[in-house]
Design a protein around this motif. Structure first.
Motif, PDB file in Angstrom:
ATOM      1  N   ALA A  47      -2.840   2.473   0.688  1.00 13.17           N
ATOM      2  CA  ALA A  47      -3.187   2.423   2.111  1.00 13.17           C
ATOM      3  C   ALA A  47      -3.092   3.792   2.776  1.00 13.17           C
ATOM      4  O   ALA A  47      -3.922   4.129   3.622  1.00 13.17           O
ATOM      5  CB  ALA A  47      -2.282   1.418   2.827  1.00 13.17           C
ATOM      6  N   VAL A  48      -2.105   4.579   2.381  1.00  9.55           N
ATOM      7  CA  VAL A  48      -1.886   5.870   3.034  1.00  9.55           C
ATOM      8  C   VAL A  48      -2.697   6.993   2.390  1.00  9.55           C
ATOM      9  O   VAL A  48      -3.376   7.746   3.077  1.00  9.55           O
ATOM     10  CB  VAL A  48      -0.377   6.225   3.027  1.00  9.55           C
ATOM     11  CG1 VAL A  48      -0.135   7.629   3.548  1.00  9.55           C
ATOM     12  CG2 VAL A  48       0.406   5.205   3.842  1.00  9.55           C
ATOM     13  N   GLU A  84       5.356  -0.088  -3.165  1.00 16.17           N
ATOM     14  CA  GLU A  84       5.121   1.352  -3.242  1.00 16.17           C
ATOM     15  C   GLU A  84       3.669   1.676  -3.582  1.00 16.17           C
ATOM     16  O   GLU A  84       3.038   2.507  -2.937  1.00 16.17           O
ATOM     17  CB  GLU A  84       6.059   1.992  -4.265  1.00 16.17           C
ATOM     18  CG  GLU A  84       5.870   3.476  -4.395  1.00 16.17           C
ATOM     19  CD  GLU A  84       6.011   4.224  -3.078  1.00 16.17           C
ATOM     20  OE1 GLU A  84       5.260   5.201  -2.872  1.00 16.17           O
ATOM     21  OE2 GLU A  84       6.862   3.859  -2.251  1.00 16.17           O
ATOM     22  N   THR A 116       1.370   0.721  -0.649  1.00 14.38           N
ATOM     23  CA  THR A 116       1.516   1.672   0.450  1.00 14.38           C
ATOM     24  C   THR A 116       0.801   2.978   0.124  1.00 14.38           C
ATOM     25  O   THR A 116       0.115   3.554   0.976  1.00 14.38           O
ATOM     26  CB  THR A 116       3.009   1.926   0.755  1.00 14.38           C
ATOM     27  OG1 THR A 116       3.600   0.677   1.149  1.00 14.38           O
ATOM     28  CG2 THR A 116       3.184   2.951   1.859  1.00 14.38           C
ATOM     29  N   ASN A 117       0.933   3.441  -1.112  1.00 10.16           N
ATOM     30  CA  ASN A 117       0.215   4.646  -1.514  1.00 10.16           C
ATOM     31  C   ASN A 117      -1.292   4.465  -1.386  1.00 10.16           C
ATOM     32  O   ASN A 117      -2.000   5.372  -0.943  1.00 10.16           O
ATOM     33  CB  ASN A 117       0.565   5.036  -2.949  1.00 10.16           C
ATOM     34  CG  ASN A 117       1.927   5.682  -3.057  1.00 10.16           C
ATOM     35  OD1 ASN A 117       2.567   5.985  -2.057  1.00 10.16           O
ATOM     36  ND2 ASN A 117       2.377   5.884  -4.273  1.00 10.16           N
ATOM     37  N   THR A 171      -4.692  -0.687   4.782  1.00 10.70           N
ATOM     38  CA  THR A 171      -3.868  -0.430   5.962  1.00 10.70           C
ATOM     39  C   THR A 171      -2.422  -0.755   5.613  1.00 10.70           C
ATOM     40  O   THR A 171      -2.146  -1.373   4.575  1.00 10.70           O
ATOM     41  CB  THR A 171      -4.296  -1.324   7.142  1.00 10.70           C
ATOM     42  OG1 THR A 171      -4.097  -2.699   6.743  1.00 10.70           O
ATOM     43  CG2 THR A 171      -5.754  -1.104   7.519  1.00 10.70           C
ATOM     44  N   ARG A 172      -1.506  -0.364   6.473  1.00  6.99           N
ATOM     45  CA  ARG A 172      -0.096  -0.724   6.241  1.00  6.99           C
ATOM     46  C   ARG A 172       0.082  -2.245   6.256  1.00  6.99           C
ATOM     47  O   ARG A 172       0.891  -2.775   5.505  1.00  6.99           O
ATOM     48  CB  ARG A 172       0.791  -0.047   7.275  1.00  6.99           C
ATOM     49  CG  ARG A 172       0.859   1.455   7.050  1.00  6.99           C
ATOM     50  CD  ARG A 172       1.940   2.102   7.910  1.00  6.99           C
ATOM     51  NE  ARG A 172       1.928   3.537   7.784  1.00  6.99           N
ATOM     52  CZ  ARG A 172       2.574   4.204   6.836  1.00  6.99           C
ATOM     53  NH1 ARG A 172       3.272   3.551   5.941  1.00  6.99           N
ATOM     54  NH2 ARG A 172       2.525   5.514   6.788  1.00  6.99           N
ATOM     55  N   ARG A 173      -0.686  -2.928   7.073  1.00  9.48           N
ATOM     56  CA  ARG A 173      -0.633  -4.397   7.092  1.00  9.48           C
ATOM     57  C   ARG A 173      -1.109  -4.960   5.748  1.00  9.48           C
ATOM     58  O   ARG A 173      -0.530  -5.904   5.220  1.00  9.48           O
ATOM     59  CB  ARG A 173      -1.487  -4.953   8.225  1.00  9.48           C
ATOM     60  CG  ARG A 173      -1.503  -6.473   8.256  1.00  9.48           C
ATOM     61  CD  ARG A 173      -2.292  -6.997   9.402  1.00  9.48           C
ATOM     62  NE  ARG A 173      -1.434  -6.951  10.578  1.00  9.48           N
ATOM     63  CZ  ARG A 173      -1.834  -7.192  11.800  1.00  9.48           C
ATOM     64  NH1 ARG A 173      -3.087  -7.485  12.043  1.00  9.48           N
ATOM     65  NH2 ARG A 173      -0.991  -7.150  12.808  1.00  9.48           N
ATOM     66  N   ALA A 223      -0.882  -3.426   2.882  1.00 10.76           N
ATOM     67  CA  ALA A 223       0.177  -3.118   1.914  1.00 10.76           C
ATOM     68  C   ALA A 223       1.311  -4.136   2.013  1.00 10.76           C
ATOM     69  O   ALA A 223       1.828  -4.605   0.995  1.00 10.76           O
ATOM     70  CB  ALA A 223       0.695  -1.706   2.141  1.00 10.76           C
ATOM     71  N   ARG A 224       1.681  -4.493   3.232  1.00 14.41           N
ATOM     72  CA  ARG A 224       2.730  -5.503   3.430  1.00 14.41           C
ATOM     73  C   ARG A 224       2.278  -6.846   2.872  1.00 14.41           C
ATOM     74  O   ARG A 224       3.030  -7.548   2.198  1.00 14.41           O
ATOM     75  CB  ARG A 224       3.067  -5.633   4.911  1.00 14.41           C
ATOM     76  CG  ARG A 224       4.145  -6.652   5.183  1.00 14.41           C
ATOM     77  CD  ARG A 224       4.535  -6.661   6.664  1.00 14.41           C
ATOM     78  NE  ARG A 224       5.549  -7.649   6.913  1.00 14.41           N
ATOM     79  CZ  ARG A 224       5.291  -8.927   7.207  1.00 14.41           C
ATOM     80  NH1 ARG A 224       4.051  -9.355   7.305  1.00 14.41           N
ATOM     81  NH2 ARG A 224       6.284  -9.774   7.412  1.00 14.41           N
ATOM     82  N   HIS A 263      -6.820   5.668   1.173  1.00 11.77           N
ATOM     83  CA  HIS A 263      -7.651   5.055   2.215  1.00 11.77           C
ATOM     84  C   HIS A 263      -8.989   5.776   2.375  1.00 11.77           C
ATOM     85  O   HIS A 263      -9.051   6.985   2.483  1.00 11.77           O
ATOM     86  CB  HIS A 263      -6.896   5.071   3.540  1.00 11.77           C
ATOM     87  CG  HIS A 263      -7.701   4.578   4.695  1.00 11.77           C
ATOM     88  ND1 HIS A 263      -7.921   3.235   4.899  1.00 11.77           N
ATOM     89  CD2 HIS A 263      -8.353   5.229   5.673  1.00 11.77           C
ATOM     90  CE1 HIS A 263      -8.675   3.099   5.982  1.00 11.77           C
ATOM     91  NE2 HIS A 263      -8.950   4.297   6.467  1.00 11.77           N
TER      92      HIS A 263
END
Length: 144
Positions: A59-60, A53, A56-57, A22-24, A26-27, A63
């Motif tokens: 997670a997006v 980066e 995030t990739n 998830t974006r969370r 990734a953070r 996934h």
């Protein structure tokens, strides 16, 4: 992008952690990487930008519902930091924006141009099925 190069290196430090895709997650990967680098006495940048980066990739674009991604940091002799992000979408390999010339403009792929600019080497390794690992290496210079 480079193919996986197998080299004999001595691992000095290693850190791995599974995170939610998830974006969370990734953070959290970026924050954990920063703290781990701090504990090893290594510079944060550009490593945390690369982690951000790649995570995030994962997670997006990597996934898969119910599956996590894995962040790995490895410091190996001679003075190399290797960042690895493994996700569950081995059939979907990363592409850089410039590889899609002539296609419709998209957001996808521009972050890998950043990774390419910041890392000394980067690439992708497929497997074990169904996974892939996108990795980047930074030369840390001579210890002093």
């Amino acid at each position: 992008m480079n193919q996986e190069i197998t080299a004999s290196r001595t691992r000095l430090h290693q850190f791995t952690v599974p995170l939610s895709a998830t974006r969370r997650g990734a953070r959290l990967a970026r924050l954990l990487a920063t703290e781990q680098l701090r504990s090893w006495g290594l510079p944060f940048d550009p490593a945390r930008l690369i982690v951000a980066e790649l995570a995030t990739n994962a997670a997006v674009h990597g996934h898969v519902p119910g599956r996590s991604f894995r962040l790995g940091l490895i410091v190996a002799a001679p003075a190399t930091l290797r960042i690895e992000v493994t996700d569950a979408r081995g059939e979907q390999l990363p592409t850089r924006a410039r590889e899609t010339v002539g296609a419709e403009p998209t957001e996808a792929g521009h972050g890998l141009l950043l990774v390419e600019a910041l890392a000394d080497r980067w690439g992708v390794r497929t497997g074990p099925v169904p996974c892939k690992t996108v990795w980047a290496e930074l030369d840390l210079g001579t210890p002093g």
